[in-house]
Design a protein around this motif. Structure first.
Motif, PDB file in Angstrom:
ATOM      1  N   ALA A  89       0.855  -1.183   0.000  1.00 31.61           N
ATOM      2  CA  ALA A  89       0.000   0.000   0.000  1.00 31.61           C
ATOM      3  C   ALA A  89       0.891   1.233   0.000  1.00 31.61           C
ATOM      4  O   ALA A  89       1.927   1.261   0.662  1.00 31.61           O
ATOM      5  CB  ALA A  89      -0.915   0.009   1.223  1.00 31.61           C
ATOM      6  N   ALA A  90       0.472   2.245  -0.760  1.00 31.96           N
ATOM      7  CA  ALA A  90       1.273   3.466  -0.842  1.00 31.96           C
ATOM      8  C   ALA A  90       0.366   4.677  -0.869  1.00 31.96           C
ATOM      9  O   ALA A  90      -0.761   4.627  -1.376  1.00 31.96           O
ATOM     10  CB  ALA A  90       2.151   3.440  -2.092  1.00 31.96           C
ATOM     11  N   GLN A  91       0.862   5.765  -0.299  1.00 31.00           N
ATOM     12  CA  GLN A  91       0.151   7.039  -0.312  1.00 31.00           C
ATOM     13  C   GLN A  91       1.113   8.129  -0.738  1.00 31.00           C
ATOM     14  O   GLN A  91       2.218   8.242  -0.207  1.00 31.00           O
ATOM     15  CB  GLN A  91      -0.416   7.375   1.067  1.00 31.00           C
ATOM     16  CG  GLN A  91      -1.140   8.726   1.103  1.00 31.00           C
ATOM     17  CD  GLN A  91      -1.541   9.140   2.510  1.00 31.00           C
ATOM     18  OE1 GLN A  91      -1.087   8.565   3.486  1.00 31.00           O
ATOM     19  NE2 GLN A  91      -2.407  10.146   2.618  1.00 31.00           N
ATOM     20  N   VAL A  92       0.705   8.925  -1.714  1.00 32.90           N
ATOM     21  CA  VAL A  92       1.472  10.099  -2.128  1.00 32.90           C
ATOM     22  C   VAL A  92       0.676  11.329  -1.725  1.00 32.90           C
ATOM     23  O   VAL A  92      -0.538  11.392  -1.947  1.00 32.90           O
ATOM     24  CB  VAL A  92       1.711  10.104  -3.650  1.00 32.90           C
ATOM     25  CG1 VAL A  92       2.429  11.383  -4.077  1.00 32.90           C
ATOM     26  CG2 VAL A  92       2.522   8.888  -4.075  1.00 32.90           C
ATOM     27  N   ARG A  98       4.438   7.571   1.589  1.00 33.36           N
ATOM     28  CA  ARG A  98       4.676   6.501   2.544  1.00 33.36           C
ATOM     29  C   ARG A  98       4.296   5.183   1.884  1.00 33.36           C
ATOM     30  O   ARG A  98       3.289   5.099   1.182  1.00 33.36           O
ATOM     31  CB  ARG A  98       3.853   6.706   3.817  1.00 33.36           C
ATOM     32  CG  ARG A  98       4.111   5.642   4.895  1.00 33.36           C
ATOM     33  CD  ARG A  98       3.345   5.962   6.171  1.00 33.36           C
ATOM     34  NE  ARG A  98       3.858   7.133   6.844  1.00 33.36           N
ATOM     35  CZ  ARG A  98       4.850   7.104   7.736  1.00 33.36           C
ATOM     36  NH1 ARG A  98       5.426   5.952   8.063  1.00 33.36           N
ATOM     37  NH2 ARG A  98       5.249   8.204   8.329  1.00 33.36           N
ATOM     38  N   ALA A  99       5.114   4.174   2.110  1.00 23.01           N
ATOM     39  CA  ALA A  99       4.831   2.826   1.624  1.00 23.01           C
ATOM     40  C   ALA A  99       4.657   1.909   2.822  1.00 23.01           C
ATOM     41  O   ALA A  99       5.256   2.130   3.881  1.00 23.01           O
ATOM     42  CB  ALA A  99       5.966   2.321   0.732  1.00 23.01           C
ATOM     43  N   PRO A 113       8.468   5.741   5.620  1.00 20.94           N
ATOM     44  CA  PRO A 113       8.161   7.070   5.086  1.00 20.94           C
ATOM     45  C   PRO A 113       9.096   7.393   3.934  1.00 20.94           C
ATOM     46  O   PRO A 113      10.199   6.849   3.830  1.00 20.94           O
ATOM     47  CB  PRO A 113       8.411   7.987   6.285  1.00 20.94           C
ATOM     48  CG  PRO A 113       9.442   7.258   7.095  1.00 20.94           C
ATOM     49  CD  PRO A 113       9.172   5.794   6.905  1.00 20.94           C
ATOM     50  N   GLY A 114       8.644   8.301   3.069  1.00 21.61           N
ATOM     51  CA  GLY A 114       9.465   8.684   1.936  1.00 21.61           C
ATOM     52  C   GLY A 114       9.993  10.090   2.067  1.00 21.61           C
ATOM     53  O   GLY A 114      10.045  10.663   3.153  1.00 21.61           O
ATOM     54  N   CYS A 115      10.341  10.681   0.924  1.00 16.90           N
ATOM     55  CA  CYS A 115      10.954  11.998   0.907  1.00 16.90           C
ATOM     56  C   CYS A 115       9.944  13.072   1.297  1.00 16.90           C
ATOM     57  O   CYS A 115       8.743  12.835   1.328  1.00 16.90           O
ATOM     58  CB  CYS A 115      11.493  12.285  -0.490  1.00 16.90           C
ATOM     59  SG  CYS A 115      10.186  12.300  -1.743  1.00 16.90           S
ATOM     60  N   MET A 116      10.443  14.267   1.563  1.00 17.20           N
ATOM     61  CA  MET A 116       9.571  15.393   1.920  1.00 17.20           C
ATOM     62  C   MET A 116       9.250  16.258   0.706  1.00 17.20           C
ATOM     63  O   MET A 116       8.493  17.207   0.795  1.00 17.20           O
ATOM     64  CB  MET A 116      10.235  16.243   2.994  1.00 17.20           C
ATOM     65  CG  MET A 116      10.299  15.573   4.347  1.00 17.20           C
ATOM     66  SD  MET A 116       8.655  15.354   5.064  1.00 17.20           S
ATOM     67  CE  MET A 116       8.218  17.058   5.408  1.00 17.20           C
ATOM     68  N   THR A 117       9.857  15.956  -0.446  1.00 17.59           N
ATOM     69  CA  THR A 117       9.609  16.716  -1.666  1.00 17.59           C
ATOM     70  C   THR A 117       9.131  15.765  -2.746  1.00 17.59           C
ATOM     71  O   THR A 117       9.775  14.757  -3.024  1.00 17.59           O
ATOM     72  CB  THR A 117      10.893  17.430  -2.143  1.00 17.59           C
ATOM     73  OG1 THR A 117      11.369  18.284  -1.101  1.00 17.59           O
ATOM     74  CG2 THR A 117      10.611  18.259  -3.383  1.00 17.59           C
ATOM     75  N   VAL A 118       7.976  16.082  -3.348  1.00 20.66           N
ATOM     76  CA  VAL A 118       7.406  15.224  -4.379  1.00 20.66           C
ATOM     77  C   VAL A 118       7.809  15.756  -5.748  1.00 20.66           C
ATOM     78  O   VAL A 118       7.512  16.894  -6.101  1.00 20.66           O
ATOM     79  CB  VAL A 118       5.874  15.158  -4.257  1.00 20.66           C
ATOM     80  CG1 VAL A 118       5.283  14.315  -5.370  1.00 20.66           C
ATOM     81  CG2 VAL A 118       5.484  14.597  -2.901  1.00 20.66           C
ATOM     82  N   GLN A 131      10.073   1.153  -4.893  1.00 20.78           N
ATOM     83  CA  GLN A 131      11.359   0.683  -4.375  1.00 20.78           C
ATOM     84  C   GLN A 131      11.337   0.585  -2.854  1.00 20.78           C
ATOM     85  O   GLN A 131      11.894  -0.350  -2.266  1.00 20.78           O
ATOM     86  CB  GLN A 131      12.484   1.611  -4.836  1.00 20.78           C
ATOM     87  CG  GLN A 131      12.818   1.504  -6.317  1.00 20.78           C
ATOM     88  CD  GLN A 131      13.239   0.104  -6.728  1.00 20.78           C
ATOM     89  OE1 GLN A 131      13.924  -0.603  -5.972  1.00 20.78           O
ATOM     90  NE2 GLN A 131      12.816  -0.305  -7.914  1.00 20.78           N
ATOM     91  N   ALA A 132      10.675   1.546  -2.208  1.00 18.34           N
ATOM     92  CA  ALA A 132      10.540   1.482  -0.745  1.00 18.34           C
ATOM     93  C   ALA A 132       9.723   0.267  -0.341  1.00 18.34           C
ATOM     94  O   ALA A 132      10.048  -0.434   0.629  1.00 18.34           O
ATOM     95  CB  ALA A 132       9.878   2.759  -0.223  1.00 18.34           C
TER      96      ALA A 132
END
Length: 409
Positions: A89-92, A98-99, A113-118, A131-132
């Motif tokens: 599951a992923a949310q942008v 976040r994955a 969690p992922g990066c702070m800049t999309v 990838q995460a």
């Protein structure tokens, strides 16, 4: 499998999906309840439960037990298998992504969690998301049987395109579902009988509503209205008789563009004073006279401000302003939709937790049906509910046909 069990399972094969859905949502904690809910014989329910167990989806307690004080014959307890397959599951959102890996029952197994800049290129962002997720799968060694993506945009069906990612730098009409599926294939994520995992995508608030209806504060509602604001903007969703109402092409309930202050802030849609710009985290920070910082997300900054500085008169006034605007918007929706429950997410969850009495009084005063006091206004009860909802999207093919989705050749 014995001939007797084979015969019973053949008779109950059509009940596999409904049975799994009952265990998945906690509505069938025992085999006796499963039997009653499905309307089949005990023997057929036993065969169905055994087949779901053989697929690694549920567990059946080998020793029947009864709750303290209950009457009647003890029954085998049923639960989702904690070691069973998962979905990615992923949310942008505007402040990153976040994955997560999510099992049946809405249980988050692992998250990153992922990066702070999309990035402005959705392929770049979704590639990082996948990838995460792939790293989580390697770390946990779990089998992945599907993938779901939540995005802050209406997603048109059947195309799977993000029509209005207003708070991202993506072009309108980005083919997010196709990109997501391609990234999954490039990452080598597979685990179904058919090989490659198929990606699904939908609006984040729609998926929040799905998660809350199946596992959270909306469970049992027949006409559930969910409204929330995450990192930027406001969204809404409606669940009718257990099914998400997405309209003729997936675009229903764009409640963020209801006008609640005709002289209010300019909105991205060209109007003024929409819920989207009057009740989101940025609106709260600005109303309180705070300058947003780059360190953490806008949502987290707004939450922290309320929880740590609510005694500050400027913060309290800002909260009351947002509650007044939100209450007015909810009152209009109550008049139109006549829901039997309202559940609020994101920053709106914090508002109802902070002063639910004020919010409910605004809804009651400004709506026809709300005056009866029969429309509960509740806070979401799930953390990461958009992620859980994205997982629900990915689990749906398994819930529809467990054997077809998972059985190997």
């Amino acid at each position: 499998m014995t001939q007797t069990r084979t015969t019973r399972l053949d008779r109950g094969r059509g009940a596999l999906g409904p049975a799994l859905a009952l265990v998945h949502t906690g509505r069938a904690p025992t085999r006796a309840v499963l039997t009653a809910e499905l309307g089949v014989t005990r023997a057929t329910a036993g065969a169905v439960a055994a087949e779901l167990e053989s697929l690694g989806l549920i567990t059946v307690d080998s020793s029947p037990g009864a709750a303290v004080g209950s009457q009647g014959r003890p029954s085998h307890r049923l639960a989702v298998d904690p070691g069973g397959p998962v979905v990615l599951a992923a949310q942008v959102h505007a402040d990153g992504f976040r994955a997560a890996l999510v099992g049946l029952g809405g249980r988050i197994v692992a998250t990153a969690p992922g990066c702070m800049t999309v990035d402005a290129d959705p392929a770049q962002v979704l590639g990082e998301v996948v990838q995460a997720g792939a790293a989580l799968l390697r770390e946990t060694g779990r089998r992945c049987v599907g993938a779901g993506l939540a995005v802050p945009s209406a997603v048109a069906e059947p195309e799977g395109t993000a029509l209005n990612p207003l708070h991202l730098s993506w072009d309108p009409g980005a083919p997010v579902r196709d990109i997501f599926t391609r990234c999954l294939a490039e990452a080598g994520i597979s685990g179904r009988a058919s090989g490659a995992v198929v990606g699904h995508a939908a609006n984040d608030l729609n998926l929040t509503a799905l998660a809350e209806h199946r596992h959270g504060a909306g469970r049992g509602a027949q006409h559930l209205l969910v409204v929330g604001t995450g990192h930027r903007g406001v969204g809404g969703a409606l669940v009718l008789n257990g099914r998400l109402h997405s309209g003729s092409s997936g675009l229903a309930l764009e409640v963020g563009h209801l006008t609640v202050d005709p002289g209010g802030r300019p909105c991205h849609c060209g109007s003024r004073g929409c819920l989207d710009v009057e009740t989101d985290p940025l609106a709260l920070l600005e109303a309180a006279g705070r300058t947003p910082g780059p360190e953490v997300s806008l949502l987290e900054q707004a939450r922290t401000l309320i929880r740590t500085e609510y005694t500050d008169p400027s913060v309290r006034a800002a909260v009351e302003r947002l509650i007044a605007r939100l209450g007015l918007g909810l009152a209009g929706l109550v008049n139109i939709l006549n829901p039997d429950r309202i559940v609020l997410g994101g920053l709106h969850r914090v508002l109802v937790e902070t002063d639910g009495e004020l919010l409910r009084s605004v809804v009651a005063d400004r709506s026809l049906w709300g005056r009866s006091g029969s429309v509960p206004v509740l806070a979401c009860s799930l953390d990461h509910n958009s992620l859980v909802g994205a997982a629900e999207l990915a689990w749906q093919p398994v819930l529809d046909d467990p054997l077809g989705a998972l059985a190997t050749a």
